[in-house]
Design an enzyme around this catalytic site. Structure first.
Site, mmCIF file in Angstrom:
data_model
loop_
_atom_site.group_PDB
_atom_site.id
_atom_site.type_symbol
_atom_site.label_atom_id
_atom_site.label_comp_id
_atom_site.label_asym_id
_atom_site.label_seq_id
_atom_site.Cartn_x
_atom_site.Cartn_y
_atom_site.Cartn_z
ATOM 1 N N TYR A 61 0.849 -1.193 0.000
ATOM 2 C CA TYR A 61 0.000 0.000 0.000
ATOM 3 C C TYR A 61 0.877 1.233 0.000
ATOM 4 C CZ TYR A 61 -5.014 -0.330 0.062
ATOM 5 O OH TYR A 61 -6.311 -0.445 -0.327
ATOM 6 N N GLU A 63 -0.436 4.816 -0.484
ATOM 7 C CA GLU A 63 -1.238 6.028 -0.699
ATOM 8 C C GLU A 63 -0.364 7.258 -0.528
ATOM 9 O OE1 GLU A 63 -4.652 6.013 1.831
ATOM 10 O OE2 GLU A 63 -5.678 4.518 0.619
ATOM 11 N N ASP A 207 -6.478 13.599 -24.909
ATOM 12 C CA ASP A 207 -6.543 12.190 -24.517
ATOM 13 C C ASP A 207 -5.782 11.427 -25.602
ATOM 14 O OD1 ASP A 207 -7.052 9.552 -24.084
ATOM 15 O OD2 ASP A 207 -9.192 9.799 -23.665
ATOM 16 N N THR A 233 -3.430 5.815 -21.771
ATOM 17 C CA THR A 233 -3.226 4.472 -21.232
ATOM 18 C C THR A 233 -1.805 4.036 -21.582
ATOM 19 O OG1 THR A 233 -4.224 3.685 -23.264
ATOM 20 C CG2 THR A 233 -5.595 3.597 -21.310
ATOM 21 N N ARG A 242 -1.240 -2.710 -18.258
ATOM 22 C CA ARG A 242 -2.558 -2.066 -18.294
ATOM 23 C C ARG A 242 -2.581 -0.966 -17.236
ATOM 24 N NH1 ARG A 242 -7.067 -2.978 -20.872
ATOM 25 N NH2 ARG A 242 -5.825 -4.410 -22.108
#
Ligand code: DSN
Length: 421
Positions: A61, A63, A207, A233, A242
């Site tokens: 984790y 964050e 984009d 992406t 991905r």
């Protein structure tokens, strides 16, 4: 190399613990190895990227951002994120990079959050003309929470109508103008869009999900010098894991970072962040630059070969990695073509063409892309063979004939094996 060997020793553990999922891993590998992958947004990432995705970084984790995390023990994953950020800035000449978005849609949500408030006006390319769900579709959060005005392509040449775009921008005064699409085979004129944004005081958002890999390989012009913000992406032509990414001018850095975390995401997927770093280093090589150019050469060859089979290339051809083909002359719809090609081992998608008389679930077109086949090493000769497979598959509903084409597809893909070493 057998499929079991491909996945390594851990695969034996998975097979014993969960044979159902192990079987899916094997059959999906086989599907990718034996069929033709012409989905314009798919690619075969490297073994090195796959190694990061299956790593212990997935357990952590993290964050927050490097040096400012809400959890302890982030000193190792911090290194991966800093490497990814630095590589992204270097590769694209960007002032700021955020490598945490889980996907392209997440990156786009963060862009809305950074620059707009619900109810604001945004101008973007319409979905039927090649835009994306997150560019204001009524079924997407963007269309539900924002007043999205749209522009499209001209009916005569199927190229972006910059006059309409400018007129709509002047009339509607958008907070943000989005360019970039999922099914537009031509290049976008970023200089023109910058000028329109400056004229109406809008944020210029690109984009770039579909074409950023071509930019990374220096095969087409970059939006980065022009745009306030570029989202994309990392798994299409770029050939990474991905996920998503955002580049921005330094003045927007704090707004973008705040929007990604804590705005719309919790902990980043650190295995994917590391995979993005690996892919960005791969993109900085001469081999990748050649690949990006070959992707376009192959797309042009595939479009031309499909035209000689009687189909029509929308926008007069392609300057990118994909071709949008109007297949009405074949007498079948995009939906039927998609299904028949699928039976023949050719994976691509039905796609609306501009001003399509058919519904989006039926369509008059197909979209074909060359990122994956080019990674396999295929060239112009193979594109011509693939076009003939597609043309033959589209025209028949005879199962035996389709199975025969599938055998030819398998023979072709066997000559260009993926994941062999
Ligand atoms: N689904 C992607 C594509 O295929 O273009 C866009 O998000």
């Amino acid at each position: 190399m057998s499929a079991e060997t491909f996945y390594g020793p851990d695969f034996n553990l998975l097979s014993q613990q969960d044979p159902d999922i192990a079987a899916v891993l094997l059959s999906e590998l086989k599907r990718q190895q034996t069929n033709l992958q012409l989905i314009a947004s798919e690619n075969f990432t490297s073994r090195a990227v796959l190694a990061t995705l299956g790593s212990t970084l997935s357990n952590k984790y993290a964050e927050g951002y490097p040096g400012k995390r809400y959890y302890g023990g982030c000193e190792e994953v911090d290194k991966a994120e800093i490497i990814a950020i630095d590589r992204a800035k270097d590769l694209f000449g960007a002032e700021h990079a955020n490598v945490q978005p889980h996907s392209g849609a997440s990156a786009n949500i963060a862009v809305y959050l950074a620059f707009t408030k619900p109810g604001d006006t945004v101008l973007a390319m319409s979905l039927p003309h090649g835009g994306h769900l997150t560019h204001g579709s009524k079924v997407n959060f963007s269309g539900k929470w924002f007043n999205v005005e749209s522009y499209g392509v001209r009916q005569d040449n199927e190229l972006i109508d910059y006059d309409e775009l400018r007129d709509t921008a002047i009339r509607t005064k958008p907070k943000m103008i989005c360019s970039g699409a999922t099914a537009y085979p031509s290049l976008v004129d970023f200089e023109k869009i910058r000028a329109i944004c400056d004229e109406v005081g809008a944020i210029m958002w690109v984009d770039a999900a579909h074409f950023i890999g071509l930019v990374a390989g220096k095969a087409i012009p970059s939006p980065v010098p022009y745009a306030d913000v570029v989202s994309f992406t990392t798994h299409k032509v770029l050939r990474g894991p991905r996920g998503g990414m955002i580049l921005a001018k330094a003045e927007h850095a704090a707004a973008i970072d705040k929007a990604v975390f804590p705005g719309i995401q919790g902990g980043p997927v650190m295995s994917a962040v590391a995979g993005k770093a690996v892919a960005l280093a791969e993109c900085a090589t001469p081999a990748y630059q050649k690949y990006a150019k070959d992707v376009i050469i192959n797309a042009k060859a595939l479009a031309a070969a499909l035209e000689s089979e009687g189909m029509r290339a929308v926008s007069g051809g392609t300057q990118t990695h994909l071709a949008l083909m109007d297949i009405r002359s074949t007498g079948v719809t995009g939906k039927v073509a998609d299904e028949r090609c699928g039976q023949a081992g050719i994976v691509m998608n039905k796609n609306s063409i501009p001003y399509d008389p058919e519904k989006p679930g039926i369509t008059s077109g197909i979209r074909v892309g060359t990122p994956a086949t080019t990674t396999q090493g295929m060239g112009v000769a193979e594109m011509q063979t693939i076009a003939s497979f597609i043309a033959r598959a589209i025209k028949t509903d005879d199962e035996k004939t389709l199975a025969g084409i599938k055998s030819e597809v398998h023979a072709l893909t066997a000559r260009f094996p993926i994941y062999t070493a």
